[in-house]
Design an enzyme around this catalytic site. Structure first.
Site, PDB file in Angstrom:
ATOM      1  N   ARG A  94      -4.651   5.160  -1.786  1.00 45.36           N
ATOM      2  CA  ARG A  94      -4.797   6.067  -2.373  1.00 45.36           C
ATOM      3  C   ARG A  94      -6.190   5.942  -3.142  1.00 45.36           C
ATOM      4  O   ARG A  94      -6.842   5.267  -3.893  1.00 45.36           O
ATOM      5  CB  ARG A  94      -3.688   4.972  -3.233  1.00 45.36           C
ATOM      6  CG  ARG A  94      -2.381   4.861  -2.720  1.00 45.36           C
ATOM      7  CD  ARG A  94      -1.507   4.498  -3.726  1.00 45.36           C
ATOM      8  NE  ARG A  94      -0.064   4.041  -2.547  1.00 45.36           N
ATOM      9  CZ  ARG A  94       0.505   3.459  -3.426  1.00 45.36           C
ATOM     10  NH1 ARG A  94       0.748   2.813  -4.566  1.00 45.36           N
ATOM     11  NH2 ARG A  94       1.489   3.193  -2.672  1.00 45.36           N
ATOM     12  N   ARG A 126       7.194   2.006 -17.774  1.00 44.69           N
ATOM     13  CA  ARG A 126       5.795   1.309 -17.362  1.00 44.69           C
ATOM     14  C   ARG A 126       5.035   1.150 -19.173  1.00 44.69           C
ATOM     15  O   ARG A 126       3.835   0.785 -19.017  1.00 44.69           O
ATOM     16  CB  ARG A 126       5.039   2.242 -16.883  1.00 44.69           C
ATOM     17  CG  ARG A 126       4.039   1.493 -15.371  1.00 44.69           C
ATOM     18  CD  ARG A 126       3.158   2.250 -15.103  1.00 44.69           C
ATOM     19  NE  ARG A 126       2.566   2.068 -14.084  1.00 44.69           N
ATOM     20  CZ  ARG A 126       2.820   1.962 -12.543  1.00 44.69           C
ATOM     21  NH1 ARG A 126       3.779   2.768 -12.110  1.00 44.69           N
ATOM     22  NH2 ARG A 126       1.459   2.005 -11.586  1.00 44.69           N
ATOM     23  N   ARG A 144      -7.037   0.435 -13.259  1.00 49.12           N
ATOM     24  CA  ARG A 144      -5.568   0.378 -13.713  1.00 49.12           C
ATOM     25  C   ARG A 144      -5.170  -1.305 -13.992  1.00 49.12           C
ATOM     26  O   ARG A 144      -3.918  -1.109 -14.907  1.00 49.12           O
ATOM     27  CB  ARG A 144      -4.548   0.453 -12.716  1.00 49.12           C
ATOM     28  CG  ARG A 144      -5.388   2.441 -11.702  1.00 49.12           C
ATOM     29  CD  ARG A 144      -5.547   2.452 -10.653  1.00 49.12           C
ATOM     30  NE  ARG A 144      -3.848   2.252 -10.639  1.00 49.12           N
ATOM     31  CZ  ARG A 144      -2.371   2.085  -9.388  1.00 49.12           C
ATOM     32  NH1 ARG A 144      -3.622   0.916  -8.095  1.00 49.12           N
ATOM     33  NH2 ARG A 144      -0.986   1.922  -9.603  1.00 49.12           N
ATOM     34  N   LYS A 180       6.121  -4.433  -4.855  1.00 50.90           N
ATOM     35  CA  LYS A 180       7.590  -3.946  -5.644  1.00 50.90           C
ATOM     36  C   LYS A 180       7.850  -2.661  -4.817  1.00 50.90           C
ATOM     37  O   LYS A 180       8.418  -2.132  -4.064  1.00 50.90           O
ATOM     38  CB  LYS A 180       6.757  -2.854  -7.057  1.00 50.90           C
ATOM     39  CG  LYS A 180       6.055  -3.840  -8.451  1.00 50.90           C
ATOM     40  CD  LYS A 180       6.273  -2.620  -9.842  1.00 50.90           C
ATOM     41  CE  LYS A 180       5.648  -2.003  -9.283  1.00 50.90           C
ATOM     42  NZ  LYS A 180       4.347  -2.058  -9.649  1.00 50.90           N
ATOM     43  N   ARG A 196      -4.818  -2.517   0.705  1.00 53.02           N
ATOM     44  CA  ARG A 196      -4.386  -1.703   1.536  1.00 53.02           C
ATOM     45  C   ARG A 196      -4.126   0.177   1.385  1.00 53.02           C
ATOM     46  O   ARG A 196      -5.545   0.830   1.312  1.00 53.02           O
ATOM     47  CB  ARG A 196      -3.511  -1.297  -0.635  1.00 53.02           C
ATOM     48  CG  ARG A 196      -2.418  -0.691  -0.109  1.00 53.02           C
ATOM     49  CD  ARG A 196      -1.499  -0.837  -1.211  1.00 53.02           C
ATOM     50  NE  ARG A 196      -1.862  -0.318  -3.126  1.00 53.02           N
ATOM     51  CZ  ARG A 196      -0.991  -0.156  -3.171  1.00 53.02           C
ATOM     52  NH1 ARG A 196       0.468  -1.547  -3.690  1.00 53.02           N
ATOM     53  NH2 ARG A 196      -1.224   0.284  -5.096  1.00 53.02           N
TER      54      ARG A 196
HETATM   55  P1  AMP Z   1       1.534   3.414  -8.967  1.00 48.68           P
HETATM   56  O1  AMP Z   1       2.237   4.170  -7.350  1.00 48.68           O
HETATM   57  O2  AMP Z   1       3.414   3.014  -9.192  1.00 48.68           O
HETATM   58  O3  AMP Z   1       0.750   2.475  -9.132  1.00 48.68           O
HETATM   59  O4  AMP Z   1       1.841   4.501  -9.153  1.00 48.68           O
HETATM   60  C1  AMP Z   1       0.377   5.711  -9.609  1.00 48.68           C
HETATM   61  C2  AMP Z   1       0.076   6.467 -10.988  1.00 48.68           C
HETATM   62  O5  AMP Z   1       1.008   7.246 -11.258  1.00 48.68           O
HETATM   63  C3  AMP Z   1      -0.117   5.359 -11.996  1.00 48.68           C
HETATM   64  O6  AMP Z   1      -1.502   5.157 -11.970  1.00 48.68           O
HETATM   65  C4  AMP Z   1       0.203   6.696 -13.193  1.00 48.68           C
HETATM   66  O7  AMP Z   1      -0.353   6.632 -13.209  1.00 48.68           O
HETATM   67  C5  AMP Z   1       1.458   7.262 -12.693  1.00 48.68           C
HETATM   68  N1  AMP Z   1       3.046   7.051 -12.577  1.00 48.68           N
HETATM   69  C6  AMP Z   1       3.578   5.985 -12.226  1.00 48.68           C
HETATM   70  N2  AMP Z   1       4.571   6.074 -12.715  1.00 48.68           N
HETATM   71  C7  AMP Z   1       4.570   6.822 -13.941  1.00 48.68           C
HETATM   72  C8  AMP Z   1       5.071   5.420 -15.089  1.00 48.68           C
HETATM   73  N3  AMP Z   1       6.467   5.193 -15.154  1.00 48.68           N
HETATM   74  N4  AMP Z   1       4.181   6.077 -16.166  1.00 48.68           N
HETATM   75  C9  AMP Z   1       3.280   7.011 -16.213  1.00 48.68           C
HETATM   76  N5  AMP Z   1       2.469   7.166 -15.546  1.00 48.68           N
HETATM   77  C10 AMP Z   1       3.313   6.323 -13.943  1.00 48.68           C
END
Ligand code: AMP
Length: 216
Positions: A150, A86, A159, A13, A120
């Site tokens: 990360r 999400r 996750r 994404k 990654r």
């Molecule tokens: P990502 O980089 O998009 O995988 O996001 C990293 C972390 O941020 C996720 O594992 C969640 O804990 C939090 N996060 C990001 N976007 C959301 C969302 N829309 N709703 C809830 N938690 C989020």
């Protein structure tokens, strides 16, 4: 154009969000990146969300953050939401006051996702994403920032479980609203990462060109 990118962690994404953003000149908004920055700058938001990073940040916090961000002038012509919504609840609350023109869903199998996440690396400063499979350097090619794992990527299993339980139902939710464009990335597994990225972006452009005139 108001676009949502949907898919498991590591589905690609973030990379496509950057491609779409450059091509259509609309901002890409990654809630994950906003949270990571807030945590690394130790802001009030960062303190609030840190404990949720391997599961999900509460819906109220995320929806408020997105709605505030979308008021910025650069979002007037459209935007890409990378990682939001999400949960079904986030989508429902968001759609009360906002419109979405297209949801691009990246279908991918679990094994590929796990391998991708394990290899990654992300630039600490600009967020650029690298894979150890194609780049073994320790610093970012763009800004020379340090490449790091990360922290939430270390908890892959948790996750993915959260994704299956909370986020995957959005696929049918958006399909039922006739907003879904699905890209099955599994069949592209054997090609080079760069080729895959270009091929997927080609499919996205083709799909978005059909809806461009309709979105306002
Ligand atoms: P990502 O980089 O998009 O995988 O996001 C990293 C972390 O941020 C996720 O594992 C969640 O804990 C939090 N996060 C990001 N976007 C959301 C969302 N829309 N709703 C809830 N938690 C989020």
């Amino acid at each position: 154009m108001r676009i949502v990118l949907l898919g498991a962690p590591g589905c690609g994404k973030g990379t496509q969000a950057k491609n779409i953003s450059l091509f259509y000149n609309i901002p890409s908004i990654s809630t994950g990146e906003i949270f990571r920055k807030a945590i690394s700058n130790d802001t009030d938001l960062g303190k609030q969300v840190k404990k949720y990073m391997s599961t999900l940040v509460p819906d109220e916090i995320v929806v408020k953050l997105i709605e505030e961000r979308l008021k910025d002038e650069d979002c007037a012509k459209g935007y890409i939401l990378d990682g939001f919504p999400r949960t079904i609840n986030q989508a429902e609350v968001f759609l009360k006051n906002n419109k979405i023109d297209r949801v691009i869903y990246f279908k991918i199998d679990e094994e590929t996702v796990i391998n991708r996440i394990l290899s990654r690396r992300t630039c600490k400063d600009c967020g650029e994403i690298y894979s150890l499979l194609s780049y073994s350097g320790t610093h970012c090619k763009n800004c020379n920032g340090e490449l790091v794992v990360r922290s939430e990527d270390e908890k892959i299993k948790e996750r993915i479980d959260t994704y299956k339980l909370k986020t995957f139902p959005l696929v049918d939710y958006f399909r039922n609203k006739n907003l879904l464009f699905e890209i099955d990335t599994t069949s592209l597994k054997e090609t080079e990462p760069k080729e895959q990225i270009n091929e997927i972006f080609g499919l996205i452009k083709e799909d978005l060109s059909k809806i461009k005139g309709r979105s306002k």
